[in-house]
Structure formats: structure tokens, C-alpha cells
Design a protein around this motif. Structure first.
Motif, PDB file in Angstrom:
ATOM      1  N   GLN A   1      25.586 -32.728 -22.797  1.00  0.00           N
ATOM      2  CA  GLN A   1      25.835 -31.395 -22.250  1.00  0.00           C
ATOM      3  C   GLN A   1      26.538 -30.473 -23.234  1.00  0.00           C
ATOM      4  OE1 GLN A   1      24.880 -30.211 -18.930  1.00  0.00           O
ATOM      5  NE2 GLN A   1      25.238 -28.368 -20.143  1.00  0.00           N
ATOM      6  N   ASP A   2      27.512 -30.997 -24.012  1.00  0.00           N
ATOM      7  CA  ASP A   2      28.229 -30.113 -24.929  1.00  0.00           C
ATOM      8  C   ASP A   2      27.310 -29.561 -26.021  1.00  0.00           C
ATOM      9  OD1 ASP A   2      28.112 -32.760 -25.992  1.00  0.00           O
ATOM     10  OD2 ASP A   2      29.727 -32.283 -27.395  1.00  0.00           O
ATOM     11  N   GLN A   3      26.324 -30.369 -26.447  1.00  0.00           N
ATOM     12  CA  GLN A   3      25.367 -29.896 -27.447  1.00  0.00           C
ATOM     13  C   GLN A   3      24.396 -28.891 -26.834  1.00  0.00           C
ATOM     14  OE1 GLN A   3      23.620 -33.339 -29.363  1.00  0.00           O
ATOM     15  NE2 GLN A   3      25.616 -34.121 -30.011  1.00  0.00           N
ATOM     16  N   VAL A   4      23.994 -29.134 -25.593  1.00  0.00           N
ATOM     17  CA  VAL A   4      23.137 -28.174 -24.887  1.00  0.00           C
ATOM     18  C   VAL A   4      23.884 -26.850 -24.712  1.00  0.00           C
ATOM     19  CG1 VAL A   4      21.982 -27.657 -22.697  1.00  0.00           C
ATOM     20  CG2 VAL A   4      21.749 -29.930 -23.717  1.00  0.00           C
ATOM     21  N   ASP A   5      25.162 -26.917 -24.373  1.00  0.00           N
ATOM     22  CA  ASP A   5      25.959 -25.698 -24.216  1.00  0.00           C
ATOM     23  C   ASP A   5      26.008 -24.907 -25.521  1.00  0.00           C
ATOM     24  OD1 ASP A   5      26.477 -26.305 -21.571  1.00  0.00           O
ATOM     25  OD2 ASP A   5      28.453 -27.184 -21.968  1.00  0.00           O
ATOM     26  N   ARG A   6      26.161 -25.612 -26.632  1.00  0.00           N
ATOM     27  CA  ARG A   6      26.181 -24.938 -27.940  1.00  0.00           C
ATOM     28  C   ARG A   6      24.827 -24.265 -28.215  1.00  0.00           C
ATOM     29  NH1 ARG A   6      27.809 -21.658 -31.743  1.00  0.00           N
ATOM     30  NH2 ARG A   6      27.071 -22.215 -33.832  1.00  0.00           N
TER      31      ARG A   6
ATOM     32  N   PRO B   1      17.380 -18.113 -33.481  1.00  0.00           N
ATOM     33  CA  PRO B   1      16.376 -19.146 -33.226  1.00  0.00           C
ATOM     34  C   PRO B   1      16.955 -20.558 -33.288  1.00  0.00           C
ATOM     35  CG  PRO B   1      16.150 -18.309 -35.452  1.00  0.00           C
ATOM     36  CD  PRO B   1      17.189 -17.459 -34.776  1.00  0.00           C
ATOM     37  N   VAL B   2      16.183 -21.485 -32.762  1.00  0.00           N
ATOM     38  CA  VAL B   2      16.518 -22.911 -32.762  1.00  0.00           C
ATOM     39  C   VAL B   2      15.319 -23.644 -33.359  1.00  0.00           C
ATOM     40  CG1 VAL B   2      16.937 -24.915 -31.258  1.00  0.00           C
ATOM     41  CG2 VAL B   2      18.040 -22.717 -30.758  1.00  0.00           C
ATOM     42  N   ALA B   3      15.571 -24.737 -34.064  1.00  0.00           N
ATOM     43  CA  ALA B   3      14.474 -25.505 -34.668  1.00  0.00           C
ATOM     44  C   ALA B   3      14.545 -26.963 -34.226  1.00  0.00           C
ATOM     45  CB  ALA B   3      14.533 -25.420 -36.188  1.00  0.00           C
ATOM     46  N   ILE B   4      13.393 -27.517 -33.890  1.00  0.00           N
ATOM     47  CA  ILE B   4      13.287 -28.935 -33.522  1.00  0.00           C
ATOM     48  C   ILE B   4      12.343 -29.601 -34.508  1.00  0.00           C
ATOM     49  CG2 ILE B   4      12.637 -30.602 -31.741  1.00  0.00           C
ATOM     50  CD1 ILE B   4      12.985 -28.336 -29.671  1.00  0.00           C
TER      51      ILE B   4
ATOM     52  N   GLN C   1      13.774 -36.169 -35.849  1.00  0.00           N
ATOM     53  CA  GLN C   1      14.420 -36.234 -34.544  1.00  0.00           C
ATOM     54  C   GLN C   1      15.741 -35.474 -34.523  1.00  0.00           C
ATOM     55  OE1 GLN C   1      12.651 -40.717 -33.899  1.00  0.00           O
ATOM     56  NE2 GLN C   1      14.537 -40.233 -32.828  1.00  0.00           N
ATOM     57  N   THR C   2      15.666 -34.207 -34.959  1.00  0.00           N
ATOM     58  CA  THR C   2      16.867 -33.369 -34.995  1.00  0.00           C
ATOM     59  C   THR C   2      16.584 -31.989 -34.426  1.00  0.00           C
ATOM     60  OG1 THR C   2      16.350 -32.663 -37.258  1.00  0.00           O
ATOM     61  CG2 THR C   2      17.903 -34.500 -37.005  1.00  0.00           C
ATOM     62  N   VAL C   3      17.637 -31.399 -33.872  1.00  0.00           N
ATOM     63  CA  VAL C   3      17.631 -30.004 -33.445  1.00  0.00           C
ATOM     64  C   VAL C   3      18.663 -29.294 -34.313  1.00  0.00           C
ATOM     65  CG1 VAL C   3      18.013 -28.393 -31.546  1.00  0.00           C
ATOM     66  CG2 VAL C   3      17.058 -30.651 -31.076  1.00  0.00           C
ATOM     67  N   THR C   4      18.262 -28.178 -34.937  1.00  0.00           N
ATOM     68  CA  THR C   4      19.170 -27.465 -35.827  1.00  0.00           C
ATOM     69  C   THR C   4      19.217 -25.986 -35.471  1.00  0.00           C
ATOM     70  OG1 THR C   4      17.396 -27.161 -37.441  1.00  0.00           O
ATOM     71  CG2 THR C   4      18.836 -29.071 -37.749  1.00  0.00           C
ATOM     72  N   THR C   5      20.274 -25.332 -35.966  1.00  0.00           N
ATOM     73  CA  THR C   5      20.440 -23.895 -35.784  1.00  0.00           C
ATOM     74  C   THR C   5      20.750 -23.270 -37.145  1.00  0.00           C
ATOM     75  OG1 THR C   5      22.843 -23.790 -35.497  1.00  0.00           O
ATOM     76  CG2 THR C   5      21.537 -24.425 -33.556  1.00  0.00           C
TER      77      THR C   5
ATOM     78  N   GLN D   1      24.268 -24.281 -39.124  1.00  0.00           N
ATOM     79  CA  GLN D   1      24.519 -25.646 -39.604  1.00  0.00           C
ATOM     80  C   GLN D   1      24.753 -26.663 -38.487  1.00  0.00           C
ATOM     81  OE1 GLN D   1      23.888 -25.937 -42.867  1.00  0.00           O
ATOM     82  NE2 GLN D   1      23.619 -23.726 -42.735  1.00  0.00           N
ATOM     83  N   ASP D   2      24.467 -26.297 -37.241  1.00  0.00           N
ATOM     84  CA  ASP D   2      24.486 -27.296 -36.163  1.00  0.00           C
ATOM     85  C   ASP D   2      23.314 -28.246 -36.417  1.00  0.00           C
ATOM     86  OD1 ASP D   2      26.553 -26.104 -34.305  1.00  0.00           O
ATOM     87  OD2 ASP D   2      25.124 -24.442 -34.395  1.00  0.00           O
ATOM     88  N   ARG D   3      23.543 -29.530 -36.220  1.00  0.00           N
ATOM     89  CA  ARG D   3      22.485 -30.533 -36.392  1.00  0.00           C
ATOM     90  C   ARG D   3      22.710 -31.639 -35.356  1.00  0.00           C
ATOM     91  NH1 ARG D   3      18.942 -31.876 -40.475  1.00  0.00           N
ATOM     92  NH2 ARG D   3      18.305 -34.057 -40.581  1.00  0.00           N
TER      93      ARG D   3
END
Length: 200
Positions: free
Chosen positions: A117-122, A131-134, A139-143, A146-148
Motif C-alpha cells: 500500500q505505501d508504494q501504491v500511495d507513492r 508518468p509511470v513506467a512498468i 519486474q519493476t515499476v519506476t518513476t 528515482q522510485d523503483r
């Protein structure tokens, strides 16, 4: 089915928990005999509310949806996945998913990404402006900040999504083995290949 490798773009910051399949596509849309056009009915009740995120020009055509816990609960209607695809959504990020929805999404080429949940909130925070990248391979989600975030995915589902293989595609992958089996069967049991005489 189109291969899924990386999905990048604006993400619809829905955030709501317990979004059921009747919210994703209301029952009166289930009378159609085609998948095309179901995107018009996707999230119809939410889109009827003034100021909803789906009608925000910033999120038109967004390939990612970010939702709350237990996304896709309710009935087993595959129309929910069809409607989301027709809307342009190729991936959903949430803390958890209904098993049936997750299976239907996979069979239709939609990637479901479960994160804490905390990562979803971010990601909901970032998605409002950026934008967001998957990346399915890593197997990573980045912004852009530098969120990974790493996510788990079943190895079989990952293979199918990366290769764009639905159930028909999986069968065709085994074409040589099927042909060899049919050849052996024709030699070992030739009576099966003989035409039956019409019953009087």
C-alpha cells in the motif's frame, strides 16, 4: 494478443478500494456480442460524477490504472478486462486483486502488478503530475523521481505476456508435437481415421 514488455505513460490515479466488476463495466453492457466499444461503458458510474479522473484530459488514453485493495472483486465477467482494454488500459497497479479478475486480465494481455500500500500511495502521488513506467522483464515499476519498486509475477504468466501468447498461441507453440502425435496415432490406430458409414 499483443506482447507486453514495457508500459509507460500517464497512470489514472483512481485509488479506490473494492472496485468490483460491476463498477468496471455495468451489467447492462453485457448484452453486446462484440468487445469493441465496451470502453464507452468502462467505469460508467464513476464517470458520471463531476470532476472524475477518467474525464480529466491529462489521463485520456492512459495505459496504466492505479487502484486500491481488492481490485476486480465481484462477478467473474470477462467483459471487465475487455472494457479496460478498449479504454486503453494495459496494466493495473494495486495492493491486491480478485483471483478471477487477475486471471481474466492475464488471458487478455493486461498486466496486474501487486505492490504494498505505501508504494501504491507513492505512485498515486506521482501519477497526478508525471508518468509511470512498468518493465515486465525486470519486474519493476519506476518513476521520474528515482522510485523503483519490484513486483512478483508468475513465471508462466510472464512468459505468455512477453511473447503475446493466449491459449490459442500456446497451442500453436506445440504445433510440431501435435503433428507428430497425429502421425503416430494414424499409424498405430488407423481405424480412427476411417470415415464412418452413415447410419440407415
Amino acid at each position: 494478443m499483443e506482447p507486453v514488455s514495457s508500459i509507460e505513460g500517464r497512470a489514472i490515479p483512481l485509488g479506490a478500494k473494492n472496485v468490483d466488476t460491476d463498477v468496471i463495466i455495468p451489467a447492462h453492457w453485457l448484452k453486446t456480442v462484440t468487445r469493441e466499444g465496451l470502453g464507452r461503458g468502462a467505469f460508467e458510474t464513476l464517470r458520471a460524477q463531476p470532476g472524475n479522473v477518467f474525464d480529466d484530459p491529462a489521463f485520456v488514453g492512459a495505459p496504466i490504472l492505479i487502484a486500491g485493495d481488492n481490485f476486480g472483486c465481484g462477478s467473474s465477467r470477462e467483459h471487465a478486462a475487455w472494457a479496460m482494454l478498449d479504454l486503453g488500459v494495459r496494466a493495473v497497479i494495486a495492493p491486491s486483486f480478485s483471483d478471477i479478475f487477475s486471471g481474466n486480465a492475464f488471458k487478455n494481455g493486461i498486466l496486474t502488478v501487486a505492490l504494498p500500500q505505501d508504494q501504491v500511495d507513492r505512485l498515486l502521488e506521482v501519477a497526478r503530475t508525471d508518468p509511470v513506467a512498468i518493465d515486465l522483464e525486470s519486474q519493476t515499476v519506476t518513476t521520474p523521481f528515482q522510485d523503483r519498486f519490484a513486483f512478483e509475477v508468475d513465471a508462466f504468466r510472464k512468459h505468455c505476456l512477453l511473447e503475446g501468447l493466449d491459449e490459442v498461441g500456446l497451442t500453436l507453440e506445440r504445433g510440431a508435437a501435435i503433428t507428430e502425435y497425429e502421425r503416430r496415432q494414424a499409424c498405430d490406430m488407423p481405424w480412427l481415421a476411417q470415415p464412418r458409414e452413415n447410419a440407415a
